[in-house]
Design a protein around this motif. Structure first.
Motif, PDB file in Angstrom:
ATOM      1  N   ASP A   1       0.820  -1.216   0.000  1.00 15.21           N
ATOM      2  CA  ASP A   1       0.000   0.000   0.000  1.00 15.21           C
ATOM      3  C   ASP A   1       0.851   1.263   0.000  1.00 15.21           C
ATOM      4  OD1 ASP A   1      -2.350  -1.502   0.016  1.00 15.21           O
ATOM      5  OD2 ASP A   1      -2.486  -1.479   2.198  1.00 15.21           O
ATOM      6  N   ASP A   2       1.958   1.242   0.725  1.00  7.59           N
ATOM      7  CA  ASP A   2       2.829   2.412   0.846  1.00  7.59           C
ATOM      8  C   ASP A   2       4.189   2.122   0.226  1.00  7.59           C
ATOM      9  OD1 ASP A   2       0.770   3.597   2.269  1.00  7.59           O
ATOM     10  OD2 ASP A   2       1.666   3.207   4.223  1.00  7.59           O
ATOM     11  N   TYR A   3       4.737   3.097  -0.499  1.00  6.89           N
ATOM     12  CA  TYR A   3       6.020   2.931  -1.185  1.00  6.89           C
ATOM     13  C   TYR A   3       6.479   4.284  -1.711  1.00  6.89           C
ATOM     14  CZ  TYR A   3       2.752   3.024  -5.072  1.00  6.89           C
ATOM     15  OH  TYR A   3       1.746   3.393  -5.935  1.00  6.89           O
ATOM     16  N   LEU A   4       7.716   4.325  -2.171  1.00  9.38           N
ATOM     17  CA  LEU A   4       8.247   5.496  -2.857  1.00  9.38           C
ATOM     18  C   LEU A   4       8.577   5.088  -4.282  1.00  9.38           C
ATOM     19  CD1 LEU A   4       9.307   8.378  -3.083  1.00  9.38           C
ATOM     20  CD2 LEU A   4      11.478   7.570  -2.100  1.00  9.38           C
ATOM     21  N   GLN A   5       7.959   5.753  -5.227  1.00 12.71           N
ATOM     22  CA  GLN A   5       8.234   5.509  -6.636  1.00 12.71           C
ATOM     23  C   GLN A   5       9.104   6.655  -7.149  1.00 12.71           C
ATOM     24  OE1 GLN A   5       4.731   5.188  -9.028  1.00 12.71           O
ATOM     25  NE2 GLN A   5       5.861   5.010 -10.924  1.00 12.71           N
ATOM     26  N   ILE A   6      10.201   6.297  -7.809  1.00 14.00           N
ATOM     27  CA  ILE A   6      11.101   7.302  -8.366  1.00 14.00           C
ATOM     28  C   ILE A   6      11.215   7.060  -9.865  1.00 14.00           C
ATOM     29  CG2 ILE A   6      13.420   8.294  -8.311  1.00 14.00           C
ATOM     30  CD1 ILE A   6      13.685   7.080  -5.455  1.00 14.00           C
ATOM     31  N   GLU A   7      10.849   8.057 -10.637  1.00 16.07           N
ATOM     32  CA  GLU A   7      11.011   8.002 -12.084  1.00 16.07           C
ATOM     33  C   GLU A   7      12.332   8.682 -12.426  1.00 16.07           C
ATOM     34  OE1 GLU A   7       7.580   8.993 -14.752  1.00 16.07           O
ATOM     35  OE2 GLU A   7       6.754   9.653 -12.821  1.00 16.07           O
ATOM     36  N   ILE A   8      13.130   8.026 -13.233  1.00 12.65           N
ATOM     37  CA  ILE A   8      14.390   8.604 -13.685  1.00 12.65           C
ATOM     38  C   ILE A   8      14.273   8.784 -15.194  1.00 12.65           C
ATOM     39  CG2 ILE A   8      16.888   8.350 -13.801  1.00 12.65           C
ATOM     40  CD1 ILE A   8      16.698   6.472 -11.370  1.00 12.65           C
ATOM     41  N   LYS A   9      14.370  10.035 -15.619  1.00 11.59           N
ATOM     42  CA  LYS A   9      14.195  10.356 -17.037  1.00 11.59           C
ATOM     43  C   LYS A   9      15.438  11.044 -17.576  1.00 11.59           C
ATOM     44  CE  LYS A   9       9.207  11.120 -16.775  1.00 11.59           C
ATOM     45  NZ  LYS A   9       8.134  12.059 -17.141  1.00 11.59           N
ATOM     46  N   LYS A  10      15.875  10.611 -18.747  1.00  9.79           N
ATOM     47  CA  LYS A  10      16.964  11.300 -19.429  1.00  9.79           C
ATOM     48  C   LYS A  10      16.440  12.641 -19.932  1.00  9.79           C
ATOM     49  CE  LYS A  10      19.144   7.075 -21.115  1.00  9.79           C
ATOM     50  NZ  LYS A  10      19.577   6.330 -22.313  1.00  9.79           N
ATOM     51  N   VAL A  11      17.278  13.651 -19.838  1.00  6.46           N
ATOM     52  CA  VAL A  11      16.929  14.967 -20.368  1.00  6.46           C
ATOM     53  C   VAL A  11      17.413  15.019 -21.808  1.00  6.46           C
ATOM     54  CG1 VAL A  11      17.282  17.460 -20.113  1.00  6.46           C
ATOM     55  CG2 VAL A  11      17.024  16.017 -18.087  1.00  6.46           C
ATOM     56  N   ALA A  12      16.516  15.289 -22.726  1.00  6.26           N
ATOM     57  CA  ALA A  12      16.802  15.195 -24.158  1.00  6.26           C
ATOM     58  C   ALA A  12      17.963  16.069 -24.610  1.00  6.26           C
ATOM     59  CB  ALA A  12      15.545  15.540 -24.953  1.00  6.26           C
ATOM     60  N   THR A  13      18.149  17.213 -23.975  1.00  2.00           N
ATOM     61  CA  THR A  13      19.178  18.144 -24.432  1.00  2.00           C
ATOM     62  C   THR A  13      20.569  17.849 -23.886  1.00  2.00           C
ATOM     63  OG1 THR A  13      18.617  19.635 -22.616  1.00  2.00           O
ATOM     64  CG2 THR A  13      17.516  20.020 -24.739  1.00  2.00           C
ATOM     65  N   ASN A  14      20.676  16.906 -22.938  1.00  4.11           N
ATOM     66  CA  ASN A  14      21.958  16.614 -22.319  1.00  4.11           C
ATOM     67  C   ASN A  14      21.991  15.133 -21.944  1.00  4.11           C
ATOM     68  OD1 ASN A  14      24.075  16.212 -20.446  1.00  4.11           O
ATOM     69  ND2 ASN A  14      24.000  18.343 -19.783  1.00  4.11           N
ATOM     70  N   ASP A  15      22.905  14.379 -22.550  1.00  2.00           N
ATOM     71  CA  ASP A  15      22.966  12.931 -22.357  1.00  2.00           C
ATOM     72  C   ASP A  15      23.260  12.525 -20.913  1.00  2.00           C
ATOM     73  OD1 ASP A  15      22.845  10.262 -23.386  1.00  2.00           O
ATOM     74  OD2 ASP A  15      25.034  10.176 -23.248  1.00  2.00           O
ATOM     75  N   GLN A  16      23.950  13.372 -20.151  1.00  2.00           N
ATOM     76  CA  GLN A  16      24.308  13.043 -18.771  1.00  2.00           C
ATOM     77  C   GLN A  16      23.243  13.470 -17.759  1.00  2.00           C
ATOM     78  OE1 GLN A  16      27.108  11.288 -17.668  1.00  2.00           O
ATOM     79  NE2 GLN A  16      27.152  10.840 -19.839  1.00  2.00           N
ATOM     80  N   GLN A  17      22.441  14.434 -18.123  1.00  2.00           N
ATOM     81  CA  GLN A  17      21.473  14.993 -17.185  1.00  2.00           C
ATOM     82  C   GLN A  17      20.269  14.074 -17.015  1.00  2.00           C
ATOM     83  OE1 GLN A  17      20.090  18.912 -18.341  1.00  2.00           O
ATOM     84  NE2 GLN A  17      20.324  19.630 -16.251  1.00  2.00           N
ATOM     85  N   ARG A  18      19.786  13.982 -15.769  1.00  2.00           N
ATOM     86  CA  ARG A  18      18.617  13.161 -15.454  1.00  2.00           C
ATOM     87  C   ARG A  18      17.649  13.975 -14.604  1.00  2.00           C
ATOM     88  NH1 ARG A  18      21.097  10.606 -18.663  1.00  2.00           N
ATOM     89  NH2 ARG A  18      21.734   8.428 -18.572  1.00  2.00           N
ATOM     90  N   GLN A  19      16.377  13.737 -14.837  1.00  2.00           N
ATOM     91  CA  GLN A  19      15.326  14.321 -14.021  1.00  2.00           C
ATOM     92  C   GLN A  19      14.804  13.210 -13.121  1.00  2.00           C
ATOM     93  OE1 GLN A  19      11.780  15.414 -16.202  1.00  2.00           O
ATOM     94  NE2 GLN A  19      11.559  17.255 -14.953  1.00  2.00           N
ATOM     95  N   LEU A  20      14.814  13.446 -11.816  1.00  2.00           N
ATOM     96  CA  LEU A  20      14.332  12.468 -10.843  1.00  2.00           C
ATOM     97  C   LEU A  20      13.006  12.973 -10.297  1.00  2.00           C
ATOM     98  CD1 LEU A  20      17.673  11.894  -8.891  1.00  2.00           C
ATOM     99  CD2 LEU A  20      16.818  10.624 -10.842  1.00  2.00           C
TER     100      LEU A  20
END
Length: 155
Positions: A116-135
């Motif tokens: 019922d309870d948890y932490l979900q983390i989405e990790i997305k690549k940022v299109a303009t920078n191969d190293q950058q990630r949005q968490l």
């Protein structure tokens, strides 16, 4: 929801480490993202903060890797291979309700097994920078809302 952007693998690990300082027994963390997004990189940081000195690698072929040498046990799961079901046969609830921290990559394949309870983390690549990630942190339940608030303050 809390959003945080990182510019490197090292920064991704630092966020994982910050979370690792805050987790408690029975913490369940779901990591979602494309291949190469940084799910295992994040887990490496979390493991380091738990005091785990073993090399952390993706459990793609073993499904679950257990690291028991830290402050809390870490159960690192990659359930991608359960795309067609089968999570109920693994006894995941024992991990989720246990004394360790469960980190699950590709959790959408075991959605029927989610607590019922948890932490979900989405990790997305940022299109303009191969190293950058949005968490993107999506807490489910009061415990994880407090955890994310503490993490936001720590970062």
């Amino acid at each position: 929801m809390f959003e945080y952007t990182v510019a490197s693998d090292a920064a991704t690990q630092k966020v994982g480490a910050a979370l690792g300082q805050l987790v408690q027994p029975g913490s369940v963390i779901f990591l979602q993202g494309d291949l190469g997004a940084g799910k295992t990189t994040f887990t490496k940081g979390l493991a380091a903060a738990l005091g785990i000195q073993q090399y952390v690698k993706s459990p793609t072929f073993t499904l679950i890797r257990e690291y028991t040498s830290g402050r809390l046990p870490l159960y690192h799961m990659d359930v991608y291979r359960l795309e067609n079901g089968g999570g109920d046969e693994l006894g995941l609830e024992e991990y989720f309700n246990g004394a360790g921290v469960s980190v699950v990559e590709w959790p959408q394949f075991i959605e029927d097994e989610w607590p019922d309870d948890y932490l979900q983390i989405e990790i997305k690549k940022v299109a303009t920078n191969d190293q950058q990630r949005q968490l993107l942190f999506h807490p489910q339940g009061q415990r994880y809302e407090q955890l994310v608030a503490q993490l936001a303050q720590a970062l």
